[in-house]
Design a protein around this motif. Sequence first.
Motif, PDB file in Angstrom:
ATOM      1  N   ARG A   1      34.111  45.868  42.045  1.00 28.15           N
ATOM      2  CA  ARG A   1      34.876  46.178  41.183  1.00 28.15           C
ATOM      3  C   ARG A   1      34.619  47.450  40.624  1.00 28.15           C
ATOM      4  O   ARG A   1      35.463  48.355  40.363  1.00 28.15           O
ATOM      5  CB  ARG A   1      34.635  45.041  39.839  1.00 28.15           C
ATOM      6  CG  ARG A   1      35.450  43.612  40.406  1.00 28.15           C
ATOM      7  CD  ARG A   1      35.047  42.352  39.044  1.00 28.15           C
ATOM      8  NE  ARG A   1      36.034  42.914  38.093  1.00 28.15           N
ATOM      9  CZ  ARG A   1      37.061  42.275  37.748  1.00 28.15           C
ATOM     10  NH1 ARG A   1      37.786  41.754  38.954  1.00 28.15           N
ATOM     11  NH2 ARG A   1      37.681  42.681  36.794  1.00 28.15           N
TER      12      ARG A   1
ATOM     13  N   ALA B   1      26.308  37.063  46.921  1.00 32.63           N
ATOM     14  CA  ALA B   1      27.580  37.039  46.792  1.00 32.63           C
ATOM     15  C   ALA B   1      28.401  37.400  45.475  1.00 32.63           C
ATOM     16  O   ALA B   1      29.261  38.302  45.232  1.00 32.63           O
ATOM     17  CB  ALA B   1      28.370  35.787  47.183  1.00 32.63           C
ATOM     18  N   PRO B   2      27.747  36.981  44.223  1.00 29.38           N
ATOM     19  CA  PRO B   2      27.962  37.361  42.849  1.00 29.38           C
ATOM     20  C   PRO B   2      27.777  38.869  42.555  1.00 29.38           C
ATOM     21  O   PRO B   2      28.718  39.446  41.946  1.00 29.38           O
ATOM     22  CB  PRO B   2      27.277  36.541  42.021  1.00 29.38           C
ATOM     23  CG  PRO B   2      26.902  35.323  42.791  1.00 29.38           C
ATOM     24  CD  PRO B   2      26.557  35.741  44.044  1.00 29.38           C
TER      25      PRO B   2
ATOM     26  N   ARG C   1      35.886  50.065  43.057  1.00 27.94           N
ATOM     27  CA  ARG C   1      37.367  50.047  43.323  1.00 27.94           C
ATOM     28  C   ARG C   1      37.933  51.359  43.148  1.00 27.94           C
ATOM     29  O   ARG C   1      37.844  52.155  42.045  1.00 27.94           O
ATOM     30  CB  ARG C   1      37.989  49.206  42.311  1.00 27.94           C
ATOM     31  CG  ARG C   1      39.769  48.879  42.605  1.00 27.94           C
ATOM     32  CD  ARG C   1      40.081  47.889  41.868  1.00 27.94           C
ATOM     33  NE  ARG C   1      39.756  46.631  42.085  1.00 27.94           N
ATOM     34  CZ  ARG C   1      39.755  45.391  41.148  1.00 27.94           C
ATOM     35  NH1 ARG C   1      40.207  45.583  40.022  1.00 27.94           N
ATOM     36  NH2 ARG C   1      39.054  44.091  41.627  1.00 27.94           N
TER      37      ARG C   1
ATOM     38  N   TYR D   1      30.452  40.887  44.415  1.00 29.38           N
ATOM     39  CA  TYR D   1      31.869  41.065  43.696  1.00 29.38           C
ATOM     40  C   TYR D   1      31.669  41.887  42.616  1.00 29.38           C
ATOM     41  O   TYR D   1      32.781  42.626  42.460  1.00 29.38           O
ATOM     42  CB  TYR D   1      31.947  39.241  43.136  1.00 29.38           C
ATOM     43  CG  TYR D   1      33.179  39.070  42.444  1.00 29.38           C
ATOM     44  CD1 TYR D   1      34.420  39.245  42.963  1.00 29.38           C
ATOM     45  CD2 TYR D   1      32.911  39.285  41.170  1.00 29.38           C
ATOM     46  CE1 TYR D   1      35.545  39.150  42.231  1.00 29.38           C
ATOM     47  CE2 TYR D   1      34.207  39.038  40.318  1.00 29.38           C
ATOM     48  CZ  TYR D   1      35.508  38.891  40.758  1.00 29.38           C
ATOM     49  OH  TYR D   1      36.809  38.807  40.126  1.00 29.38           O
TER      50      TYR D   1
END
Length: 270
Positions: free
Chosen positions: A248, A240-241, A251, A244
């Motif tokens: 970014r 999960a980290p 994006r 994340y």
Amino acid sequence: MQPTLRTNSDFVANYMALAPLALAFERVMECRILAEQPFERPVLDIGCGEGLFARMLFAEPIDTGIDPNPRELSRARELGAYVELIECRGDAIAKPDGSYRTILSNSVIEHIPDIQPVLKEAFRLLAPGGRLYLTVPTNRFDEYTWISQFLLALGLKNLRQKFGAFFNRFWVHYHFYSPERWREIAAAAGFEVVEVRGYAPRGACLMNDFLVPFSIPALMTKKILNRWTLFPRLRQMLLAPVVYLGLRVLRGGERSTTGGLVFLSLRKAA
């Protein structure tokens, strides 16, 4: 009006649980692009492979998937992403003319030495007014790697070109053209070009290139057990980290004028 295939919304969590990160981040960008497109039924997936991409993208099974690899098709049957699966090549699909309203081929035709017969077959199988969606690499894809960027910084142009040739041989890329050249190839096969959109900018490609070595355990699992991961939910929680941070970087990566990859929306004239 023909019924439209429904797409999913949460590509990220599901893909990260079932595929290595280097593959998943790229596929998430493609899922986001394709989720914006209409998929009128019947739908054909050329080069469906194991069916994971279709399972992640669509909320219901695709009408037909074709692939020449029987092992990949056996996994696709397990995933249940297709109503019908056919073992065949993309240039010889035993279906009548105009059988499909939409055809998808995601990151496939760059691996086929002679792509014109495949494009001609897709054109034959599309009903008038039907759409073909392709995702393929551009001529920047091999340049957006850490080794290529390092050689560029050193001014080693010839060595950089040799590395690019090795990179494309290693990944079995026969076709990696500028978006303009891809447009010409599609038009030569008889298609009207609706959209040509670059995606996966330099930062996204470099992130994926960095993550490739970490995919080796998943590749071994795939070779032995015909699946990328053994404990999807545990993997999802542990990563999960990383996911994340990766998101970014990604994006806005679904649209890039200098992308390492390109999406084409093509139409057969009505």
